[in-house]
Design a protein around this motif. Structure first.
Motif, PDB file in Angstrom:
ATOM      1  N   GLU A  86       2.395  15.640   9.705  1.00 16.63           N
ATOM      2  CA  GLU A  86       2.737  14.566   8.470  1.00 16.63           C
ATOM      3  C   GLU A  86       1.573  14.955   7.417  1.00 16.63           C
ATOM      4  O   GLU A  86       0.432  15.161   7.997  1.00 16.63           O
ATOM      5  N   ILE A  87       1.875  15.046   6.218  1.00 14.67           N
ATOM      6  CA  ILE A  87       0.906  15.196   5.138  1.00 14.67           C
ATOM      7  C   ILE A  87       0.938  13.966   4.401  1.00 14.67           C
ATOM      8  O   ILE A  87       1.889  13.607   3.728  1.00 14.67           O
ATOM      9  N   LEU A  88      -0.160  13.212   4.138  1.00 13.57           N
ATOM     10  CA  LEU A  88      -0.018  11.768   3.629  1.00 13.57           C
ATOM     11  C   LEU A  88      -0.869  11.818   2.377  1.00 13.57           C
ATOM     12  O   LEU A  88      -2.067  12.124   2.230  1.00 13.57           O
ATOM     13  N   THR A  89      -0.185  11.334   1.276  1.00 16.40           N
ATOM     14  CA  THR A  89      -0.899  11.567  -0.041  1.00 16.40           C
ATOM     15  C   THR A  89      -1.466   9.968  -0.395  1.00 16.40           C
ATOM     16  O   THR A  89      -0.022   9.084  -0.354  1.00 16.40           O
ATOM     17  N   LEU A  90      -2.381   9.497  -0.657  1.00 17.33           N
ATOM     18  CA  LEU A  90      -2.508   7.872  -1.094  1.00 17.33           C
ATOM     19  C   LEU A  90      -2.425   8.001  -2.637  1.00 17.33           C
ATOM     20  O   LEU A  90      -2.994   8.399  -3.328  1.00 17.33           O
ATOM     21  N   LEU A  91      -1.458   6.949  -2.935  1.00 17.36           N
ATOM     22  CA  LEU A  91      -1.223   6.894  -4.442  1.00 17.36           C
ATOM     23  C   LEU A  91      -1.770   5.776  -5.101  1.00 17.36           C
ATOM     24  O   LEU A  91      -2.312   5.875  -6.282  1.00 17.36           O
ATOM     25  N   GLU A  92      -2.197   4.427  -4.207  1.00 17.11           N
ATOM     26  CA  GLU A  92      -2.807   3.371  -4.659  1.00 17.11           C
ATOM     27  C   GLU A  92      -3.702   2.765  -3.380  1.00 17.11           C
ATOM     28  O   GLU A  92      -3.464   2.571  -2.396  1.00 17.11           O
ATOM     29  N   GLY A  93      -4.703   2.306  -3.842  1.00 16.29           N
ATOM     30  CA  GLY A  93      -5.723   1.581  -2.879  1.00 16.29           C
ATOM     31  C   GLY A  93      -6.583   2.541  -2.022  1.00 16.29           C
ATOM     32  O   GLY A  93      -6.770   3.678  -2.616  1.00 16.29           O
ATOM     33  N   SER A  94      -7.183   2.036  -0.842  1.00 14.68           N
ATOM     34  CA  SER A  94      -7.946   2.631  -0.127  1.00 14.68           C
ATOM     35  C   SER A  94      -7.319   2.658   1.336  1.00 14.68           C
ATOM     36  O   SER A  94      -6.791   1.427   1.791  1.00 14.68           O
ATOM     37  N   LEU A  95      -7.595   3.442   2.373  1.00 15.12           N
ATOM     38  CA  LEU A  95      -7.062   3.592   3.579  1.00 15.12           C
ATOM     39  C   LEU A  95      -8.175   4.225   4.393  1.00 15.12           C
ATOM     40  O   LEU A  95      -8.791   4.982   4.145  1.00 15.12           O
ATOM     41  N   TYR A  96      -8.213   3.434   5.598  1.00  4.43           N
ATOM     42  CA  TYR A  96      -9.110   4.010   7.006  1.00  4.43           C
ATOM     43  C   TYR A  96      -7.895   4.787   7.672  1.00  4.43           C
ATOM     44  O   TYR A  96      -6.997   4.185   8.446  1.00  4.43           O
ATOM     45  N   VAL A  97      -8.245   5.899   7.919  1.00  2.00           N
ATOM     46  CA  VAL A  97      -6.765   6.853   8.779  1.00  2.00           C
ATOM     47  C   VAL A  97      -7.572   7.718   9.750  1.00  2.00           C
ATOM     48  O   VAL A  97      -8.707   8.191   9.744  1.00  2.00           O
ATOM     49  N   GLY A  98      -6.705   7.984  10.941  1.00  2.00           N
ATOM     50  CA  GLY A  98      -7.207   8.713  11.927  1.00  2.00           C
ATOM     51  C   GLY A  98      -6.177   9.252  12.981  1.00  2.00           C
ATOM     52  O   GLY A  98      -4.965   8.763  12.831  1.00  2.00           O
ATOM     53  N   PHE A  99      -6.559  10.428  13.573  1.00  4.50           N
ATOM     54  CA  PHE A  99      -5.687  10.679  14.839  1.00  4.50           C
ATOM     55  C   PHE A  99      -6.577  10.966  15.998  1.00  4.50           C
ATOM     56  O   PHE A  99      -7.589  11.310  16.001  1.00  4.50           O
ATOM     57  N   VAL A 100      -5.892  11.074  17.012  1.00  2.00           N
ATOM     58  CA  VAL A 100      -6.508  11.310  18.438  1.00  2.00           C
ATOM     59  C   VAL A 100      -6.036  12.680  18.936  1.00  2.00           C
ATOM     60  O   VAL A 100      -4.854  12.877  19.027  1.00  2.00           O
TER      61      VAL A 100
END
Length: 217
Positions: free
Chosen positions: A116-130
Motif C-alpha cells: 500500500e502507498i498512502l497519500t494524505l490529502l487533508e489533515g495529519s496522521l500518525y502512521v506505522g508498520f511492524v
C-alpha cells in the motif's frame, strides 16, 4: 559459448521468478473484464468477451464523497477494487479512500496480497508498520497534507488521526483484490471463537480478560 548459455538461462530464471512472486498474475491481453454471469471458478475472475466490454466496466464514481466515520474506530474505508470496477481484473492495482474523524483510527491490519502507498490529502496522521518476527521493529511517521508513506505487503500497519480535525487519505494497492485482515477482529471476533484458553496463553492474560475483549466483537 557455455558461459553465454549459462547467463541466458540465469536471466530467464530470474524473469520467471519475478513473475511468480508478483501479487497478481500478469495480463495476457489488453484487459479481462469480469464476467459476472460466469459460473467458472478460477484464481481471480473469468473474463467476458472483449467485444462486450463497455466504458462503464472501467469506471467508478464516488471517491469525492466522505465515508461515514460514526463507528467505534472513527474511520471509514471506501474501496475501489475489482468488486467495484470489473475492468480491474488482472490489472494488479486498486484504490481506497480513507476518512478519519478526529482521533479516528484505521486499526492495525494486514493486506495479504498487496503493498500500500498512502497519500494524505487533508489533515495529519500518525502512521506505522511492524516488521515480521523475530525483530518486530516498529516504523512510524507523522504525515501532513501531501505526504506519502508505504506499507509493505503482508505487514501489520495502522493510521491514527491524533488531531481534532478530520483527515482524508488516498491509498493505492498493488493488487486488484489486496484483502484486509484486521488483527483485533480476526483474533477476537472469529466465528466460531478461538478458545479463550489459547488466547489467554498467547496474550499472557487471564481468561476473564479474553472473555471481556471477545464480547466487544
Amino acid at each position: 559459448m557455455a558461459i553465454r548459455a549459462f547467463v541466458l538461462a540465469a536471466a530467464l530464471l530470474a524473469l520467471s521468478s519475478f513473475h511468480a512472486m508478483a501479487s497478481d498474475p500478469s495480463l495476457l491481453q489488453d484487459f479481462c473484464v469480469v464476467d459476472k454471469m460466469s459460473t467458472v471458478r478460477v484464481n481471480g475472475f473469468p473474463c467476458k468477451d472483449a467485444k462486450d466490454a463497455v466504458a462503464d466496466d472501467f469506471f467508478f464514481s464516488g471517491l469525492h464523497l466522505a465515508g461515514n466515520t460514526t463507528n467505534k474506530q472513527g474511520s471509514a474505508v471506501t474501496a475501489v477494487n475489482v468488486a467495484q470496477i470489473a475492468g480491474l481484473n488482472t490489472m494488479g492495482i486498486s484504490l481506497a479512500r480513507i476518512d478519519y474523524a478526529p482521533y479516528g483510527l484505521n486499526p492495525p491490519h494486514i493486506h495479504p496480497r498487496g503493498t500500500e502507498i498512502l497519500t494524505l490529502l487533508e489533515g495529519s496522521l500518525y502512521v506505522g508498520f511492524v516488521t515480521s518476527n523475530p525483530n518486530n521493529k516498529l516504523f512510524t511517521k507523522v504525515l501532513n497534507k501531501g505526504d506519502v508513506f508505504v506499507f509493505p505487503e503482508g505487514l501489520i500497519h495502522f493510521q491514527f488521526n491524533y488531531r481534532t480535525n478530520s483527515a482524508v487519505a488516498l491509498a493505492a494497492l498493488s493488487s486488484q483484490n489486496p484483502g484486509v485482515i484486521t488483527v483485533a477482529n480476526t483474533v477476537f471476533g472469529s466465528k466460531p471463537s478461538i478458545s479463550d484458553d489459547i488466547l489467554a496463553k498467547a496474550f499472557q492474560v487471564d481468561k476473564n480478560t479474553i472473555d471481556r475483549i471477545q464480547a466487544q466483537f
